[in-house]
Design a protein around this motif. Structure first.
Motif, mmCIF file in Angstrom:
data_model
loop_
_atom_site.group_PDB
_atom_site.id
_atom_site.type_symbol
_atom_site.label_atom_id
_atom_site.label_comp_id
_atom_site.label_asym_id
_atom_site.label_seq_id
_atom_site.Cartn_x
_atom_site.Cartn_y
_atom_site.Cartn_z
ATOM 1 N N ASP A 45 0.833 -1.200 0.000
ATOM 2 C CA ASP A 45 0.000 0.000 0.000
ATOM 3 C C ASP A 45 0.873 1.258 0.000
ATOM 4 O OD1 ASP A 45 -2.763 0.932 0.019
ATOM 5 O OD2 ASP A 45 -2.351 1.688 2.044
ATOM 6 N N GLN A 46 1.950 1.250 0.788
ATOM 7 C CA GLN A 46 2.862 2.394 0.832
ATOM 8 C C GLN A 46 3.557 2.577 -0.513
ATOM 9 O OE1 GLN A 46 5.336 1.351 4.181
ATOM 10 N NE2 GLN A 46 3.984 2.380 5.643
ATOM 11 N N LEU A 47 3.960 1.472 -1.149
ATOM 12 C CA LEU A 47 4.606 1.545 -2.450
ATOM 13 C C LEU A 47 3.653 2.124 -3.490
ATOM 14 C CD1 LEU A 47 6.913 0.990 -4.414
ATOM 15 C CD2 LEU A 47 6.060 -1.359 -4.627
ATOM 16 N N GLU A 48 2.421 1.653 -3.489
ATOM 17 C CA GLU A 48 1.427 2.162 -4.441
ATOM 18 C C GLU A 48 1.222 3.664 -4.274
ATOM 19 O OE1 GLU A 48 -3.323 1.684 -5.084
ATOM 20 O OE2 GLU A 48 -2.201 -0.175 -4.766
ATOM 21 N N GLU A 49 1.144 4.118 -3.028
ATOM 22 C CA GLU A 49 0.970 5.547 -2.761
ATOM 23 C C GLU A 49 2.194 6.340 -3.218
ATOM 24 O OE1 GLU A 49 -0.738 9.168 -1.282
ATOM 25 O OE2 GLU A 49 -1.519 7.278 -2.047
ATOM 26 N N GLN B 225 4.277 5.538 -5.603
ATOM 27 C CA GLN B 225 4.267 5.548 -7.065
ATOM 28 C C GLN B 225 3.250 6.555 -7.600
ATOM 29 O OE1 GLN B 225 3.674 1.329 -7.655
ATOM 30 N NE2 GLN B 225 5.829 1.014 -8.163
ATOM 31 N N ARG B 226 2.095 6.654 -6.940
ATOM 32 C CA ARG B 226 1.084 7.621 -7.350
ATOM 33 C C ARG B 226 1.611 9.049 -7.198
ATOM 34 N NH1 ARG B 226 -1.959 11.165 -5.478
ATOM 35 N NH2 ARG B 226 -1.509 10.754 -3.299
ATOM 36 N N ILE B 227 2.258 9.327 -6.071
ATOM 37 C CA ILE B 227 2.814 10.663 -5.826
ATOM 38 C C ILE B 227 3.912 10.971 -6.835
ATOM 39 C CG2 ILE B 227 4.193 12.022 -4.187
ATOM 40 C CD1 ILE B 227 2.566 10.575 -1.945
ATOM 41 N N ASN B 228 4.770 9.994 -7.118
ATOM 42 C CA ASN B 228 5.848 10.180 -8.079
ATOM 43 C C ASN B 228 5.289 10.492 -9.462
ATOM 44 O OD1 ASN B 228 8.474 10.275 -9.000
ATOM 45 N ND2 ASN B 228 8.672 8.060 -9.209
ATOM 46 N N ALA B 229 4.262 9.777 -9.885
ATOM 47 C CA ALA B 229 3.645 10.029 -11.185
ATOM 48 C C ALA B 229 3.043 11.433 -11.235
ATOM 49 C CB ALA B 229 2.582 8.974 -11.481
ATOM 50 N N GLU B 230 2.460 11.857 -10.114
ATOM 51 C CA GLU B 230 1.883 13.203 -10.041
ATOM 52 C C GLU B 230 2.974 14.262 -10.172
ATOM 53 O OE1 GLU B 230 -0.353 15.553 -6.543
ATOM 54 O OE2 GLU B 230 -1.241 13.605 -7.045
ATOM 55 N N TYR B 231 4.102 14.065 -9.510
ATOM 56 C CA TYR B 231 5.229 15.005 -9.626
ATOM 57 C C TYR B 231 5.737 15.071 -11.063
ATOM 58 C CZ TYR B 231 5.750 15.474 -4.542
ATOM 59 O OH TYR B 231 5.555 15.756 -3.216
ATOM 60 N N ARG B 232 5.831 13.909 -11.715
ATOM 61 C CA ARG B 232 6.294 13.876 -13.105
ATOM 62 C C ARG B 232 5.354 14.663 -14.007
ATOM 63 N NH1 ARG B 232 6.831 8.096 -13.438
ATOM 64 N NH2 ARG B 232 8.590 7.655 -12.135
ATOM 65 N N ARG B 233 4.035 14.466 -13.831
ATOM 66 C CA ARG B 233 3.059 15.204 -14.651
ATOM 67 C C ARG B 233 3.199 16.703 -14.426
ATOM 68 N NH1 ARG B 233 -0.173 10.873 -13.262
ATOM 69 N NH2 ARG B 233 -1.086 11.971 -11.509
#
Length: 111
Positions: free
Chosen positions: A87-91, A93-101
């Protein structure tokens, strides 16, 4: 709260709509299993005014993942830790993708 407000909450993944008995039935497990994942701090059910445990859909998904691992032979404490880390990894990864966008939409840095 009106009836419309109550029905609107049924779409909320975090709304504690399910009793312990119903949650166990939906997961095909026992109430003892739900207590065990609670004791392992994987999920913390909310309490009704009468003190009964209530579970959300999100919590049921988390408990279902732990049950998969336990059914495969993983001890419950280890299964709970694995699910927490997933669950922590998924979160993350979601934050990282948001930063990239955000970085891509900002364009290249100005020199």
């Amino acid at each position: 709260m009106t009836a419309d407000d109550s029905f609107g909450r049924l779409d909320d993944d975090d709304y504690p709509a399910y009793t312990m008995g119903r949650a166990a039935e939906m997961l095909g497990t026992t109430q003892g299993f739900l207590r065990a994942v609670g004791e392992a701090r994987l999920i913390t059910p909310l309490r009704s005014e009468g003190g009964h445990r209530r579970y959300s859909r999100y919590q049921l998904r988390i408990a279902a993942r732990a049950r998969e691992l336990v059914d495969q032979g993983t001890p419950i404490e280890a299964a709970c830790r694995i699910v927490i880390l997933e669950d922590q990894l998924e979160e993350a990864q979601r934050i990282n993708a948001e930063y990239r966008r955000t970085a891509e939409s900002a364009g290249p840095p100005v020199a």
